[in-house]
Design a protein around this motif. Structure first.
Motif, PDB file in Angstrom:
ATOM      1  N   VAL A  99      17.060   1.735   3.816  1.00  0.00           N
ATOM      2  CA  VAL A  99      16.232   1.619   4.834  1.00  0.00           C
ATOM      3  C   VAL A  99      14.878   1.540   4.536  1.00  0.00           C
ATOM      4  O   VAL A  99      14.266   0.635   4.588  1.00  0.00           O
ATOM      5  N   PHE A 100      14.414   2.531   3.613  1.00  0.00           N
ATOM      6  CA  PHE A 100      12.923   2.428   3.126  1.00  0.00           C
ATOM      7  C   PHE A 100      12.683   1.390   2.118  1.00  0.00           C
ATOM      8  O   PHE A 100      11.788   0.909   1.954  1.00  0.00           O
ATOM      9  N   LEU A 101      13.865   1.145   1.341  1.00  0.00           N
ATOM     10  CA  LEU A 101      13.683   0.139   0.227  1.00  0.00           C
ATOM     11  C   LEU A 101      13.500  -1.181   1.045  1.00  0.00           C
ATOM     12  O   LEU A 101      12.586  -1.973   0.525  1.00  0.00           O
ATOM     13  N   ARG A 102      14.332  -1.388   2.076  1.00  0.00           N
ATOM     14  CA  ARG A 102      14.063  -2.732   2.920  1.00  0.00           C
ATOM     15  C   ARG A 102      12.503  -2.907   3.264  1.00  0.00           C
ATOM     16  O   ARG A 102      11.986  -3.754   3.280  1.00  0.00           O
ATOM     17  N   LEU A 103      12.023  -1.584   3.967  1.00  0.00           N
ATOM     18  CA  LEU A 103      10.672  -1.659   4.276  1.00  0.00           C
ATOM     19  C   LEU A 103       9.708  -2.211   3.329  1.00  0.00           C
ATOM     20  O   LEU A 103       8.793  -2.877   3.664  1.00  0.00           O
ATOM     21  N   TRP A 104       9.916  -1.580   2.207  1.00  0.00           N
ATOM     22  CA  TRP A 104       9.074  -1.671   1.182  1.00  0.00           C
ATOM     23  C   TRP A 104       9.202  -3.264   0.521  1.00  0.00           C
ATOM     24  O   TRP A 104       8.144  -3.724  -0.107  1.00  0.00           O
TER      25      TRP A 104
ATOM     26  N   ASN B 172       0.996  -1.313  -0.013  1.00  0.00           N
ATOM     27  CA  ASN B 172       0.001   0.060   0.063  1.00  0.00           C
ATOM     28  C   ASN B 172       0.812   1.187  -0.026  1.00  0.00           C
ATOM     29  O   ASN B 172       1.470   1.441   0.970  1.00  0.00           O
ATOM     30  N   ARG B 173       0.997   1.939  -1.160  1.00  0.00           N
ATOM     31  CA  ARG B 173       1.914   3.013  -1.441  1.00  0.00           C
ATOM     32  C   ARG B 173       1.466   4.108  -0.312  1.00  0.00           C
ATOM     33  O   ARG B 173       2.254   4.915   0.138  1.00  0.00           O
ATOM     34  N   GLN B 174       0.153   4.287  -0.082  1.00  0.00           N
ATOM     35  CA  GLN B 174      -0.169   5.520   0.659  1.00  0.00           C
ATOM     36  C   GLN B 174       0.406   5.172   2.320  1.00  0.00           C
ATOM     37  O   GLN B 174       0.849   6.140   2.815  1.00  0.00           O
TER      38      GLN B 174
ATOM     39  N   LEU C 100       4.199   6.432   6.266  1.00  0.00           N
ATOM     40  CA  LEU C 100       5.284   5.971   7.563  1.00  0.00           C
ATOM     41  C   LEU C 100       6.704   6.772   7.162  1.00  0.00           C
ATOM     42  O   LEU C 100       7.215   7.195   8.114  1.00  0.00           O
ATOM     43  N   TYR C 101       6.863   6.929   6.032  1.00  0.00           N
ATOM     44  CA  TYR C 101       8.073   7.833   5.466  1.00  0.00           C
ATOM     45  C   TYR C 101       7.919   8.855   5.999  1.00  0.00           C
ATOM     46  O   TYR C 101       9.172   9.533   6.795  1.00  0.00           O
TER      47      TYR C 101
END
Length: 181
Positions: free
Chosen positions: A54-59, A17-19, A24-25
């Motif tokens: 970091v955010f790539l890993r979360l995604w 879910n991109r939103q 979160l970002y």
């Protein structure tokens, strides 16, 4: 209450879910940024790469946050810390490997160097294709590193290394050094 909200956001992020990811970002970018900047001693370029990781890993990795095991912020900072450590280790290994390449290249006691006349090398070099000749000039005569040449040529470092291998192989062939081995 906040923990449930973060856990819900992570659940939605895992469902791509991109939103939820953007929320979160927006919510944690300042925290992650300040943590990473301290970790890499204020180097903004490194910090940007680490934050992206970091955010790539979360995604991308379906990271599972369990609110029963602790605070979301602590979980996120643990992931951030691990990514920072991995990044610095990789960078250190790359630097050491790069230095080894220079040491190997700069060895003045190399027996091949002692047996080959510089004119023979220049003649052999001129028989190479233009790209290989340019690489030899940049690396050995102008002192650029392989990574610097990759940036100059706007090509991956693997391509540059492969081209160097082919160039050295061509030089060897042209110099007919098979008997020196």
């Amino acid at each position: 209450m906040k923990e449930k909200h973060d856990a819900e956001l992570m659940r939605l992020v895992n469902e791509k879910n991109r939103q939820a990811f953007e929320e979160l970002y927006d919510k944690y970018i300042k925290l992650v940024y300040s943590f990473v900047m301290k970790f890499c001693n204020g180097n903004e370029d490194k910090a940007k790469e680490m934050i992206q990781l970091v955010f790539l890993r979360l995604w991308t990795t379906n990271s599972h946050y369990d609110p029963a095991q602790g605070n979301f912020v602590n979980w996120l900072l643990t992931i951030t810390r691990n990514i920072c450590i991995d990044y610095l280790r990789k960078e250190k290994r790359h630097t050491e490997h790069h230095q080894e390449e220079h040491v190997e290249i700069a060895d003045p006691a190399n027996p091949i160097d002692q047996r080959v006349d510089m004119n023979d090398i220049a003649t052999a070099k001129n028989k190479l294709p233009t790209a290989q000749r340019k690489l030899i000039d940049l690396l050995y005569w102008k002192g650029y590193s392989l990574s610097e040449i990759a940036k100059l040529e706007q090509e991956p470092i693997g391509t540059i290394k492969s081209r160097l291998h082919q160039a050295l192989k061509g030089l060897r062939k042209h110099l007919e050094l098979e008997d020196i081995k």
